[in-house]
Design a protein around this motif. Sequence first.
Motif, PDB file in Angstrom:
ATOM      1  N   PRO A  59      -6.575  26.170 -29.435  1.00 12.60           N
ATOM      2  CA  PRO A  59      -7.059  26.084 -30.655  1.00 12.60           C
ATOM      3  C   PRO A  59      -5.882  24.839 -31.078  1.00 12.60           C
ATOM      4  O   PRO A  59      -6.211  24.190 -32.173  1.00 12.60           O
ATOM      5  CB  PRO A  59      -5.814  27.546 -31.064  1.00 12.60           C
ATOM      6  CG  PRO A  59      -5.880  27.930 -30.021  1.00 12.60           C
ATOM      7  CD  PRO A  59      -5.835  27.586 -28.239  1.00 12.60           C
ATOM      8  N   LEU A  60      -5.150  24.376 -29.732  1.00 13.50           N
ATOM      9  CA  LEU A  60      -4.489  23.284 -30.142  1.00 13.50           C
ATOM     10  C   LEU A  60      -4.991  21.361 -30.517  1.00 13.50           C
ATOM     11  O   LEU A  60      -4.929  21.274 -31.490  1.00 13.50           O
ATOM     12  CB  LEU A  60      -3.191  23.208 -29.716  1.00 13.50           C
ATOM     13  CG  LEU A  60      -2.296  24.307 -30.116  1.00 13.50           C
ATOM     14  CD1 LEU A  60      -1.034  24.630 -28.711  1.00 13.50           C
ATOM     15  CD2 LEU A  60      -1.886  24.697 -31.059  1.00 13.50           C
TER      16      LEU A  60
ATOM     17  N   ALA B  90      -8.374  22.675 -30.932  1.00 14.33           N
ATOM     18  CA  ALA B  90      -9.271  22.237 -31.572  1.00 14.33           C
ATOM     19  C   ALA B  90      -8.849  21.824 -33.104  1.00 14.33           C
ATOM     20  O   ALA B  90      -9.130  21.342 -34.320  1.00 14.33           O
ATOM     21  CB  ALA B  90      -9.477  23.662 -32.204  1.00 14.33           C
ATOM     22  N   GLU B  91      -7.660  22.073 -33.611  1.00 11.11           N
ATOM     23  CA  GLU B  91      -6.814  21.768 -34.364  1.00 11.11           C
ATOM     24  C   GLU B  91      -6.497  20.317 -34.558  1.00 11.11           C
ATOM     25  O   GLU B  91      -6.635  19.574 -35.793  1.00 11.11           O
ATOM     26  CB  GLU B  91      -5.353  22.458 -34.850  1.00 11.11           C
ATOM     27  CG  GLU B  91      -4.403  22.242 -35.948  1.00 11.11           C
ATOM     28  CD  GLU B  91      -3.717  23.324 -36.501  1.00 11.11           C
ATOM     29  OE1 GLU B  91      -2.696  22.376 -36.887  1.00 11.11           O
ATOM     30  OE2 GLU B  91      -3.471  24.376 -35.693  1.00 11.11           O
ATOM     31  N   LEU B  92      -5.844  19.262 -33.411  1.00 16.50           N
ATOM     32  CA  LEU B  92      -6.050  17.739 -33.466  1.00 16.50           C
ATOM     33  C   LEU B  92      -7.485  17.263 -33.700  1.00 16.50           C
ATOM     34  O   LEU B  92      -7.123  16.122 -34.441  1.00 16.50           O
ATOM     35  CB  LEU B  92      -5.287  18.079 -32.022  1.00 16.50           C
ATOM     36  CG  LEU B  92      -4.155  18.471 -31.848  1.00 16.50           C
ATOM     37  CD1 LEU B  92      -3.882  18.179 -30.673  1.00 16.50           C
ATOM     38  CD2 LEU B  92      -3.543  17.527 -32.643  1.00 16.50           C
ATOM     39  N   LYS B  93      -8.376  17.858 -33.443  1.00 21.50           N
ATOM     40  CA  LYS B  93      -9.884  17.346 -34.301  1.00 21.50           C
ATOM     41  C   LYS B  93      -9.954  17.474 -35.459  1.00 21.50           C
ATOM     42  O   LYS B  93     -11.228  16.321 -35.509  1.00 21.50           O
ATOM     43  CB  LYS B  93     -10.481  18.180 -33.344  1.00 21.50           C
ATOM     44  CG  LYS B  93     -10.680  17.701 -31.494  1.00 21.50           C
ATOM     45  CD  LYS B  93     -11.520  17.900 -30.852  1.00 21.50           C
ATOM     46  CE  LYS B  93     -11.234  17.466 -28.933  1.00 21.50           C
ATOM     47  NZ  LYS B  93     -13.268  17.212 -28.821  1.00 21.50           N
ATOM     48  N   THR B  94      -9.075  18.299 -36.018  1.00 24.29           N
ATOM     49  CA  THR B  94      -9.941  18.317 -36.971  1.00 24.29           C
ATOM     50  C   THR B  94      -9.058  16.946 -38.296  1.00 24.29           C
ATOM     51  O   THR B  94      -9.551  17.241 -39.392  1.00 24.29           O
ATOM     52  CB  THR B  94      -9.207  20.023 -38.018  1.00 24.29           C
ATOM     53  OG1 THR B  94      -7.533  20.053 -37.647  1.00 24.29           O
ATOM     54  CG2 THR B  94     -10.476  21.051 -37.170  1.00 24.29           C
ATOM     55  N   TYR B  95      -7.731  16.331 -37.584  1.00 21.74           N
ATOM     56  CA  TYR B  95      -7.573  15.375 -37.661  1.00 21.74           C
ATOM     57  C   TYR B  95      -8.075  14.238 -37.480  1.00 21.74           C
ATOM     58  O   TYR B  95      -7.478  13.362 -37.664  1.00 21.74           O
ATOM     59  CB  TYR B  95      -6.082  15.380 -37.176  1.00 21.74           C
ATOM     60  CG  TYR B  95      -5.190  16.883 -37.615  1.00 21.74           C
ATOM     61  CD1 TYR B  95      -5.845  17.429 -38.461  1.00 21.74           C
ATOM     62  CD2 TYR B  95      -4.536  17.110 -37.004  1.00 21.74           C
ATOM     63  CE1 TYR B  95      -4.951  18.967 -39.035  1.00 21.74           C
ATOM     64  CE2 TYR B  95      -3.800  18.618 -36.587  1.00 21.74           C
ATOM     65  CZ  TYR B  95      -3.294  19.485 -38.023  1.00 21.74           C
ATOM     66  OH  TYR B  95      -3.154  19.816 -38.393  1.00 21.74           O
TER      67      TYR B  95
ATOM     68  N   LEU C 153       1.904  19.086 -33.879  1.00 17.08           N
ATOM     69  CA  LEU C 153       1.087  19.079 -34.639  1.00 17.08           C
ATOM     70  C   LEU C 153       0.768  18.890 -36.163  1.00 17.08           C
ATOM     71  O   LEU C 153      -0.065  18.044 -36.554  1.00 17.08           O
ATOM     72  CB  LEU C 153      -0.046  20.429 -34.393  1.00 17.08           C
ATOM     73  CG  LEU C 153      -0.807  20.509 -33.479  1.00 17.08           C
ATOM     74  CD1 LEU C 153      -0.064  20.763 -31.775  1.00 17.08           C
ATOM     75  CD2 LEU C 153      -2.248  21.989 -33.292  1.00 17.08           C
TER      76      LEU C 153
ATOM     77  N   CYS D  74       1.051  15.439 -35.976  1.00 22.76           N
ATOM     78  CA  CYS D  74      -0.529  14.452 -36.386  1.00 22.76           C
ATOM     79  C   CYS D  74      -0.975  14.529 -37.200  1.00 22.76           C
ATOM     80  O   CYS D  74      -1.269  13.982 -37.384  1.00 22.76           O
ATOM     81  CB  CYS D  74      -1.238  15.246 -34.918  1.00 22.76           C
ATOM     82  SG  CYS D  74      -0.277  14.301 -32.962  1.00 22.76           S
ATOM     83  N   ALA D  75      -0.902  15.894 -37.852  1.00 22.27           N
ATOM     84  CA  ALA D  75      -1.485  15.913 -39.181  1.00 22.27           C
ATOM     85  C   ALA D  75      -0.901  14.625 -40.178  1.00 22.27           C
ATOM     86  O   ALA D  75      -1.779  14.446 -41.269  1.00 22.27           O
ATOM     87  CB  ALA D  75      -0.850  17.543 -40.094  1.00 22.27           C
TER      88      ALA D  75
ATOM     89  N   ARG E 184      -2.357  11.011 -38.385  1.00 18.94           N
ATOM     90  CA  ARG E 184      -3.669  11.180 -37.881  1.00 18.94           C
ATOM     91  C   ARG E 184      -3.352   9.718 -37.034  1.00 18.94           C
ATOM     92  O   ARG E 184      -4.243   9.014 -36.835  1.00 18.94           O
ATOM     93  CB  ARG E 184      -4.014  10.755 -39.242  1.00 18.94           C
ATOM     94  CG  ARG E 184      -4.643  11.662 -40.608  1.00 18.94           C
ATOM     95  CD  ARG E 184      -5.075  12.725 -40.002  1.00 18.94           C
ATOM     96  NE  ARG E 184      -4.772  14.527 -41.167  1.00 18.94           N
ATOM     97  CZ  ARG E 184      -5.171  14.658 -41.975  1.00 18.94           C
ATOM     98  NH1 ARG E 184      -6.680  14.674 -40.870  1.00 18.94           N
ATOM     99  NH2 ARG E 184      -5.242  16.014 -42.484  1.00 18.94           N
TER     100      ARG E 184
END
Length: 185
Positions: A64-65, A67-72, A26, A29-30, A33
């Motif tokens: 939750p992982l 969901a976090e990836l989608k924020t990126y 994660l 990926c942050a 992108r």
Amino acid sequence: TAERGVEFNIEGNPFAPPREGYPGLLPLCAQTRPAQATLVPDGDGQLTSDHGVDFARDAERLRPLIAELKTYGCRVSLFVDAGNADLAQAAEIGADRVELYTGPYAEAHAAGDATAMLALFADAARRAQAAGLGVNAGHDLSQDNLADFLRTVPDVLEVSIGHALISEALYDGLDATVKGYLRLL
């Protein structure tokens, strides 16, 4: 870049711990992108993928992982076995796609009878699509078996062919190999 029809995809185990030179999937990926993050449940000691996500064990840890990836800005794909009765759960926990693990298909094709495997993969693709998921495929796909797979399995959006492409290019050259794949696609 996406505007040229090329995407950056990162594949990895979202549960693998950070270590020297690797911040974890994660955080990677942050930083980078990618257009897509494909979550593969490999253990740290594995040389290559040999199974898909176990939804009974990992679905709630993945939610939750994803969901976090989608924020990126990442599209999220989960690596799954074609015979997994729960693959539609990928949509329920937020994934956009599944990548069907095609190792068993490639083995059957190499043995000379992939009919049953092709039916299994076509069914898996239809089940995923009925759940609203896009379908990717990967593992041991090559110029020898890709055309049969794509002819039978409906609406595959993306195939992971990097290992075969590079291996074949060692013998035939990169230009000829890429052109061969483009003809198949």
